[in-house]
Write an enzyme that holds these catalytic residues in place. Structure first.
Site, short mmCIF file in Angstrom:
data_model
loop_
_atom_site.label_atom_id
_atom_site.label_comp_id
_atom_site.label_asym_id
_atom_site.label_seq_id
_atom_site.Cartn_x
_atom_site.Cartn_y
_atom_site.Cartn_z
N HIS A 193 14.59 -51.14 -23.32
CA HIS A 193 14.04 -52.44 -22.91
C HIS A 193 12.53 -52.39 -23.07
CE1 HIS A 193 14.25 -55.96 -19.77
NE2 HIS A 193 13.18 -56.09 -20.55
N HIS A 197 9.51 -54.81 -25.02
CA HIS A 197 9.08 -55.94 -25.86
C HIS A 197 7.89 -55.44 -26.66
CE1 HIS A 197 11.48 -58.89 -23.51
NE2 HIS A 197 11.29 -57.98 -22.57
N HIS A 248 18.38 -60.93 -20.87
CA HIS A 248 17.72 -60.80 -19.57
C HIS A 248 18.49 -61.71 -18.60
CE1 HIS A 248 14.48 -59.10 -21.92
NE2 HIS A 248 13.63 -59.07 -20.91
N GLU A 254 16.77 -61.12 -13.31
CA GLU A 254 15.41 -60.62 -13.06
C GLU A 254 14.83 -61.51 -11.95
OE1 GLU A 254 12.66 -61.09 -16.33
OE2 GLU A 254 11.22 -59.65 -15.51
N1 ADE Z 1 9.31 -61.33 -22.22
C1 ADE Z 1 8.61 -60.21 -22.16
N2 ADE Z 1 8.86 -59.57 -21.02
C2 ADE Z 1 9.77 -60.30 -20.34
C3 ADE Z 1 10.42 -60.16 -19.10
N3 ADE Z 1 10.23 -59.13 -18.28
N4 ADE Z 1 11.27 -61.13 -18.72
C4 ADE Z 1 11.48 -62.19 -19.51
N5 ADE Z 1 10.89 -62.35 -20.69
C5 ADE Z 1 10.04 -61.42 -21.10
ZN ZN Z 2 11.98 -57.74 -20.67
#
Ligand code: ADE
Ligand code: ZN
Length: 339
Positions: A17, A19, A197, A200
């Site tokens: 995970h 980005h 995702h 969260e």
């Molecule tokens: N884009 C980058 N990081 C993210 C995250 N933690 N949650 C949702 N979108 C994201």
């Molecule tokens: Zn993320």
């Protein structure tokens, strides 16, 4: 026996995970801005870092999309990926499955090809330089509409043999997985793996939708699943991997106290949790910083940390033979460290 921090740092691990746009360090942002002759609204690296204070996901996303504007050329995307892989290799990451957000770039006129070819070149370089393997996961921005996601999937067609899967990220609240059921179905027909995702900031209902409507192979974050006992049991029984991001959770106020992070509870409940960095340049650390942050709470012992690293390979999209090879190296490391 080595001390716990040294043991944890040296564990062979996968990162699932990450980005890639979230690995853009302030120093690199300034360097790319200068190279591309772009003005950025901060006078110094310190001032920029000082702006990284968030009370919810959206606060972060606003600054993250703004930061990505310095990425313009194939070389920029290559350099971004190369810098991440150098740091990951130093943290004993053997395999990384990295997210990218094509719409963040195509919507400001950067061709899809520039983004993906730059990242693929960085990935090839990491393999040659560090023996670090990687896979690419294309994320749809969930605050945009279904048509835009379908257009992005169509743009990816020439690269489908080099893209492992699709994901779903950006503003979770108000953008439930159901919005993308059809595009995820199409991605599945195209042979792509599916992750999202969910949980969260969003409620357990979003995790149910990700399972039932998006048919995900892996759950990104998933923290709020713990509010629903039946859902937790389902995730545990099905062996679903959760890509948990402790420092991200702290920075985005998903948890109030790192020492009370729910990852230990997840393991006790039989969930296949993993440790990841999410957006390391914004959240205060790379994958080993995330593992290390879990030590002071005292809820995890060496065996638990080894389980977290083991889960990272088990939850990867590597084939069985590669997973077995990484697990054998992990077992050898654990045996040598704990004897
Ligand atoms: N884009 C980058 N990081 C993210 C995250 N933690 N949650 C949702 N979108 C994201
Ligand atoms: Zn993320």
């Amino acid at each position: 026996m080595t001390d716990l921090a040294t043991f944890v740092a040296g564990l062979p691990k996968a990162e699932l995970h990450l980005h890639i746009e979230g690995s853009l360090e302030p120093e690199q942002m300034f360097a790319l801005a200068a190279r591309n002759r772009i003005a950025i609204p901060f006078r110094s690296v310190e001032e920029l870092r000082g702006a990284y204070s968030f009370s919810r996901l959206q606060d972060f996303l606003d600054i993250y999309y703004q930061g990505a504007d310095v990425l313009r050329t194939e070389e920029d995307f290559h350099d971004l990926a190369a810098a991440y892989f150098d740091r990951a290799a130093a943290d004993h990451v053997r395999h990384a499955e990295i997210f990218f957000d094509p719409q963040t770039h195509t919507d400001r006129g950067i061709p899809f090809q520039v983004v993906v070819d730059g990242l693929l070149a960085g990935m090839a370089g990491a393999r040659a330089k560090h023996g670090l393997t990687s896979k690419l996961i294309l994320c749809f921005l969930r605050h945009l509409d279904e048509d835009a996601a379908f257009a992005t999937l169509a743009a990816a067609e020439p690269w489908l043999d080099r893209i492992a899967g699709v994901g779903l990220d950006s503003s979770e609240l108000g953008h439930p997985p159901a919005k993308f059921a059809r595009v995820f179905a199409r991605a599945g027909e195209m042979g792509l793996r599916r992750v999202a995702h969910a949980g969260e900031e969003g409620p357990p209902a979003y995790v149910h939708e990700a399972l039932n409507l998006l048919h995900i192979d892996r759950l990104d974050h998933g923290n709020r699943s713990l509010e629903d006992a039946a859902l937790t049991t389902r995730l545990a029984r099905s062996g679903m991997t959760l890509t948990v991001c402790p420092l991200s959770n702290l920075k985005l106020c998903v948890v109030d106290d790192i020492d009370a992070h729910p990852i230990a509870r997840m393991l006790r409940l039989g969930l296949r949790a993993t440790v990841n960095s999410d957006d390391p340049a914004y959240f205060g650390g790379y994958v080993n910083d995330n593992y290390r942050a879990l030590i002071p709470g005292g809820m995890l012992d060496a065996g638990d940390f080894a389980t977290l690293a083991r889960n990272s390979f088990l939850g990867s999209f590597l084939d069985d033979e590669d997973v077995a090879r990484h697990l054998a190296a992990l077992d050898a490391y654990v045996d040598a460290s704990l004897s």
